[in-house]
Write an enzyme that holds these catalytic residues in place. Structure first.
Site, PDB file in Angstrom:
ATOM      1  N   GLU A   1       4.634  13.233  -4.610  1.00 26.77           N
ATOM      2  CA  GLU A   1       3.781  13.288  -3.420  1.00 26.77           C
ATOM      3  C   GLU A   1       4.401  14.255  -2.402  1.00 26.77           C
ATOM      4  O   GLU A   1       5.570  14.110  -2.038  1.00 26.77           O
ATOM      5  CB  GLU A   1       3.692  11.879  -2.825  1.00 26.77           C
ATOM      6  CG  GLU A   1       2.740  11.758  -1.659  1.00 26.77           C
ATOM      7  CD  GLU A   1       2.773  10.359  -1.041  1.00 26.77           C
ATOM      8  OE1 GLU A   1       3.864   9.791  -0.883  1.00 26.77           O
ATOM      9  OE2 GLU A   1       1.689   9.835  -0.721  1.00 26.77           O
TER      10      GLU A   1
ATOM     11  N   GLU B   1       0.885  -1.177   0.000  1.00 24.58           N
ATOM     12  CA  GLU B   1       0.000   0.000   0.000  1.00 24.58           C
ATOM     13  C   GLU B   1       0.915   1.216   0.000  1.00 24.58           C
ATOM     14  O   GLU B   1       1.542   1.531   1.007  1.00 24.58           O
ATOM     15  CB  GLU B   1      -0.871   0.010   1.261  1.00 24.58           C
ATOM     16  CG  GLU B   1      -1.604  -1.288   1.540  1.00 24.58           C
ATOM     17  CD  GLU B   1      -2.790  -1.517   0.621  1.00 24.58           C
ATOM     18  OE1 GLU B   1      -3.195  -0.567  -0.070  1.00 24.58           O
ATOM     19  OE2 GLU B   1      -3.289  -2.644   0.581  1.00 24.58           O
TER      20      GLU B   1
END
Ligand code: NAD
Length: 536
Positions: A405, A273
């Site tokens: 990010e 994840e």
């Protein structure tokens, strides 16, 4: 940061006179009662301090490679007994955990906030998400784990069934951003499926993860079933990957790639994840105020340190100006702070490293021509790592925050002219974790959602609708990950499917001296018949 302590199992500064953690209510015996659970013989400790005021919270004993091996020995021993318990027994423990989480929420939230600096409301959502996860898997345990009868090769003659066999010992390596939910949410289905777990939480949030482990004990899970080790990621995390039967990793894409290679080398499975650069689309028929409210939560929850939070906002021409006004004014009305107070809308970042990244992304964008509509600077007056919620316009591809990010409270606004263009720009880049679409027309929103390359898409919500729908798998496409948490996939990843087929009366071979040629004809006739009968 490591230092020697006289007793590795007793945390806390040497001089209790100067133990500032007492001011937080984290006395040495409380911290020691938590850290006792770590498998550690190194004599090393790691000091943990709070982003709220920066004062020390305690000293966490560190594990070495031999401790990781010991954790696996204990876990394997406990797993053998656990796998023999009934599904109902395991589910009952999860329902007790559900109640304990709700009963002990004040203590859990306090600790999460001290360790992470996040707003109290964000910490509450961790409790709620874990309770949802525990209840969902407890109530659906039989659906996911019972042996399934499937169609055999020949009706009546072949009986086939599929068992769900636990993998064994699962290694769970988790990040700091949601210290409570990331510590346990992936472990809940692993335990339910009959596995043991060796967990390595992030060094910055060990105490919360240890309190979570204590709740598992109190809920009635065998204490040795959940082992906790502590230490630097490459060393201790690497040792876990070397011994586990399956790895569940949550963290950055860079680390995920390293772990995937190590798992491939050992031929063990893993779920990853990872990061995201999530887009929100505000279509021309959106309710602008609802979208602005959703954007505030979608961008600034957990100060943007949320894998599914929004960092790119694409807004239709027709509503752009009205949306921007509403979004900026709602953002400016937020209460910032680093405290245990429920009134804080957005809390602190967790560390100097996070603050540095966020500040660098904003400075780089501004230096290359982006405009700051609100926010844009650190607020040391409120806490050492507090950064204002920041909205940027005019972000372009040469800026760091365009495709990378940020993992902080910073969003870039973009205007779009057609939905095709919006979808194309949303799909730009390497990630594919989460997306959001705002529109008054649900069917239209769902149609746009299907065109977005993301593992979850929320219509008229930012991330909560998918994240809270435990029956729906959650995870990333492309560089945002492999595998899914939640739903059937979230538990089946921790099992091996074992098929057992029993052949009755006749073998799957020529019978009674029949030639191969005749057998082929008989088989062909049987296959044709089964097709006519509509059999799978
Ligand atoms: P990170 O990859 O640096 O660390 C995550 C965990 O991995 C920590 O426990 C760390 O100690 C450990 N680790 C580090 N290097 C390792 C190695 N070589 N081998 C084994 N373990 C190692 O990530 P981070 O910066 O702490 O976390 C933030 C990232 O996590 C962001 O990119 C965020 O998007 C992502 N994240 C994703 C999800 C999701 O569900 N997709 C959820 C939360 C966070």
């Amino acid at each position: 940061m490591s230092e020697q302590s006289a007793n590795p199992l007793i945390g806390g500064p040497a001089d209790p006179e100067h133990d500032s953690t007492a001011a937080y209510g984290l006395d040495r015996s409380y911290v020691a009662s938590l850290t006792r659970r770590i498998v550690s013989t190194t004599g090393e400790t790691h000091a943990v301090s709070s982003p709220i005021g920066g004062a020390p919270l305690g000293h966490v004993p560190q594990s070495g490679p031999a401790d990781v091996t010991e954790a696996f020995v204990r876990a394997r021993h406990a797993q053998a007994g656990w796998a023999a318990t009934s599904i109902d027994e395991r589910a009952a423990a999860l329902l007790r955990l559900h109640d304990l989480l709700l009963d002990r929420q004040d203590e859990l939230i306090d600790l999460v906030v001290w360790e992470s600096g996040k707003a109290r409301k964000d910490a509450y959502l961790e409790v709620a998400h874990l309770a949802l996860t525990a209840r969902y898997y407890a109530r659906t345990a039989h659906e996911h784990l019972d042996t399934q009868r499937v169609g055999g090769m020949f009706p009546v003659l072949t009986r086939a069934e599929v068992h769900r066999v636990p993998k064994g010992v699962v290694g769970i390596i988790s990040p700091w951003n949601y210290p409570l939910t990331m510590a346990l949410c992936d472990g809940i289905p692993a335990l339910l499926a009959g596995n043991a777990v060796v967990s390595k939480p992030d060094a910055q949030t060990m105490l919360t993860a240890l309190l979570a482990a204590q709740l598992l004990d109190e809920a009635g899970f065998p204490p040795e079933l959940w082992q906790v080790v502590a230490g630097p990621g490459p060393e201790v995390g690497g040792a876990i990957v070397a011994e586990a039967d399956y790895i569940c990793f949550t963290g950055s894409t860079a680390t995920g790639r390293t772990i995937a290679k190590q798992c491939a080398e050992r031929l063990i499975g893993c779920s990853l994840e990872l990061g995201g650069k999530n887009p929100m689309l505000v279509l021309r028929d959106a309710d602008v105020h609802r979208a602005a409210e959703g954007a505030v939560r979608g961008v600034f929850s957990n100060a943007g340190q949320l894998c599914v939070s929004m960092e790119r906002l694409f807004v239709a021409d027709q509503v752009y100006d009205r949306f921007v006004d509403a979004f900026v004014s709602r953002t400016q009305a937020m209460t910032l702070g680093a405290s245990q107070d429920w009134s804080v809308d957005m809390g602190s970042l967790i560390s100097q490293a996070q603050l540095d990244t966020v500040a660098r992304h904003v400075e780089d964008a501004v230096a290359k021509g982006a405009r700051v509509l609100t926010g844009g600077k650190a607020r040391p007056d409120l806490g050492p790592f507090v950064f204002e919620p920041t909205i940027l316009e005019g972000v372009s591809a040469d800026m760091e925050c365009f495709g990378k990010e940020t993992f902080g409270p910073v969003v870039a606004l973009y205007r779009f002219h057609s939905e095709d263009e919006a979808v194309e720009r949303a799909n730009d880049g390497a990630y594919g974790l989460n997306a959001s679409v705002y529109t008054r027309d649900g069917a239209r929103g769902r149609a746009v959602a299907r065109r977005i390359k993301a593992g979850t898409v929320n219509v008229n919500e930012a991330y909560g609708a998918t994240f809270g729908s435990l029956g729906a798998p959650m995870g990333g496409m492309r560089e945002s990950g492999m595998g899914r948490r939640q739903g059937a996939e979230g538990i089946h990843r921790y099992t091996e499917a074992q098929s057992v087929a029993t052949q009755r009366l006749v073998p799957i071979a020529p019978m009674l001296g029949m030639s191969e040629e005749t057998n082929a004809k008989v088989m062909t006739a049987a296959l044709r018949l089964l097709n006519k009968l509509g059999r799978a």
